[in-house]
Design a protein around this motif. Structure first.
Motif, mmCIF file in Angstrom:
data_model
loop_
_atom_site.group_PDB
_atom_site.id
_atom_site.type_symbol
_atom_site.label_atom_id
_atom_site.label_comp_id
_atom_site.label_asym_id
_atom_site.label_seq_id
_atom_site.Cartn_x
_atom_site.Cartn_y
_atom_site.Cartn_z
ATOM 1 N N GLU A 1 -6.522 14.320 -4.865
ATOM 2 C CA GLU A 1 -5.692 14.567 -3.639
ATOM 3 C C GLU A 1 -6.369 15.535 -2.981
ATOM 4 N N TRP B 1 -7.761 9.566 -9.402
ATOM 5 C CA TRP B 1 -8.333 10.120 -8.008
ATOM 6 C C TRP B 1 -7.567 11.554 -7.520
ATOM 7 N N ARG C 1 -7.295 10.711 -0.792
ATOM 8 C CA ARG C 1 -7.647 10.918 -2.324
ATOM 9 C C ARG C 1 -9.107 10.562 -2.325
ATOM 10 N N ARG D 1 0.829 -1.260 -0.079
ATOM 11 C CA ARG D 1 0.050 0.104 0.147
ATOM 12 C C ARG D 1 0.856 1.494 -0.228
ATOM 13 N N ASP D 2 0.385 2.530 -0.089
ATOM 14 C CA ASP D 2 1.093 3.469 0.017
ATOM 15 C C ASP D 2 1.516 4.107 1.344
ATOM 16 N N GLN E 1 -10.489 2.773 2.566
ATOM 17 C CA GLN E 1 -11.523 2.986 1.477
ATOM 18 C C GLN E 1 -12.786 3.275 1.906
ATOM 19 N N GLN F 1 -12.451 10.459 -5.337
ATOM 20 C CA GLN F 1 -13.263 10.199 -6.668
ATOM 21 C C GLN F 1 -14.560 10.432 -6.683
ATOM 22 N N ARG G 1 -4.936 4.566 -10.266
ATOM 23 C CA ARG G 1 -4.467 5.619 -9.353
ATOM 24 C C ARG G 1 -4.512 6.981 -9.571
ATOM 25 N N GLU G 2 -4.225 7.375 -10.997
ATOM 26 C CA GLU G 2 -4.197 8.609 -11.470
ATOM 27 C C GLU G 2 -5.703 9.435 -11.573
ATOM 28 N N GLU H 1 -4.684 1.729 5.557
ATOM 29 C CA GLU H 1 -5.530 2.718 4.523
ATOM 30 C C GLU H 1 -6.942 2.188 4.705
#
Length: 383
Positions: A321, A319, A293, A270-271, A277, A295, A316-317, A275
């Protein structure tokens, strides 16, 4: 300005969490900023009294941070009328008895979680504190993480619409201790010493879900021990008697379903180390320790399942921030300041021993669910 010295007995500060987060990054950080301004002409100056079993470790801390007061005799410290607050960051198995003593001595108490090894003990502590008329608080640090503060901002602003589900992933690989030292103390893996990931983490998930989404109404969990042998601080092997991973499903008030995996036997893909969601009818968010992040419904792509072709989208792009919009202080320090304001300025504060008992309850029922292989309702508790 009037400076009021507040003497705080800090028990367990030779441990990793008590030392770094509570002593250094909270109490000493408040001193470095000049104390805590209550806004009425009074500045609180915290004066820690280091308490523990190992005199040499206390002496080393006192020298390192130029502190005057330390003791290995908790009873003597609690008998001192100059000590007004008792803080506990000991091993779980020692906490309940020490908190009982502090409450009986009339000290305000602030403590790490879990507050006790069982719900009956946790509720008794809350009752004793209420009867004594003291102020009491329980560390619920994850509520003050930047990522979760951003998530709360989204919830409060109605970003999600109707919240449908929460998915949480927490954990990392804790080395067994044979060829690399473990990052966590060995007592964490002995049930007889209050160890286990359910006892440790389910109280966190209780207050995160309760505060952000809704009260936990039922739990279905599977707790297991993936790594059956570890090596202690002296390099000696020992049998693991506590769970090191837990997989939980929580039904929340309002109908949302949370699924949270907790493990000390997982490698991080994970980042961040944790995390969450959150998915709702109007939007979704992924929050970690610091980042968040989102959406929105209006910007949600339309993926199509086709296993015969490589992915054409960088998911991932897609979403956005969430901006900070403010400065975030250390979460432990922020809660310490709120508790001190509660004690000395009568500021509101609801993260008390009853809130701590809810976390103990969820851990207890989670272990029972795992042992019995069924979903268990989580009744509301009250004094």
């Amino acid at each position: 300005m009037t400076r009021k010295t507040v003497r705080i007995a800090m028990n367990g500060v030779t441990g990793r969490m008590g030392h770094h987060q509570h002593l250094v990054r909270s109490i000493l950080a408040i001193r470095r900023q000049g104390g805590l301004d209550l806004g009425d002409g009074t500045v609180l100056w915290p004066e820690p009294v280091l308490v523990g079993r190992r005199a040499h470790a206390l002496d080393a801390l006192a020298r390192q941070y130029d502190l005057e007061h330390r003791s290995t005799d908790l009873d003597t410290v609690l008998a001192d009328p100059a000590v007004e607050i008792y803080f506990d960051a000991q091993v779980t198995s020692a906490r309940e008895e020490a908190l009982r003593k502090a409450i009986a001595a009339g000290k305000h108490v602030y403590t790490e979680k879990p507050t006790a090894t069982g719900l009956a003990g946790a509720l008794e502590l809350a009752r004793l504190a209420q009867e004594k008329g003291i102020r009491h608080g329980v560390v619920q640090d994850k509520l003050f993480l930047p990522g979760l503060l951003k998530l709360k901002r989204l919830v409060d602003g109605g970003f999600f619409g109707r919240i449908l589900s929460v998915r949480g992933e927490f954990g990392y690989w804790v080395f067994e201790g044979d060829w690399q030292p473990a990052q966590r103390p060995s007592w964490n893996y002995r049930a007889e010493d209050g160890g286990g990931i359910v006892v440790d983490m389910f109280p966190h998930w209780e207050y995160v879900l309760h505060e952000l989404i809704g009260r936990v109404r039922s739990v279905q969990a599977l707790a297991t021990t993936h790594v059956p042998q570890r090596w202690d601080e002296r390099g000696k092997p020992y049998a693991v008697t506590a769970d090191d991973a837990a997989y939980g499903i929580f039904e929340l008030e309002g109908g949302a379903i949370a699924q949270i995996n907790s493990s000390w036997a997982v490698r991080v893909g994970r980042d961040e180390l944790v995390e969450f969601q959150v998915d709702g009818t109007e939007g979704s968010a992924v929050a970690g320790l610091r980042g968040c992040r989102v959406q929105h419904r209006s910007a949600t792509p339309k993926p199509v399942w086709n296993p015969d072709l490589p992915a054409t989208e960088a998911f991932r792009e897609q979403w956005q921030e969430v901006p900070d919009n403010t400065e975030f202080d250390n979460g432990f320090k922020a809660q310490w300041e709120l508790f001190l304001r509660h004690v000395y300025a009568d500021a509101p504060y609801h993260w008390d021993l009853l809130a701590g008992a809810r976390g103990v309850q969820l851990a207890e029922l989670g272990l029972r669910s795992s042992a019995e292989g069924r979903r268990i309702d989580v009744p509301e508790i009250a004094l």
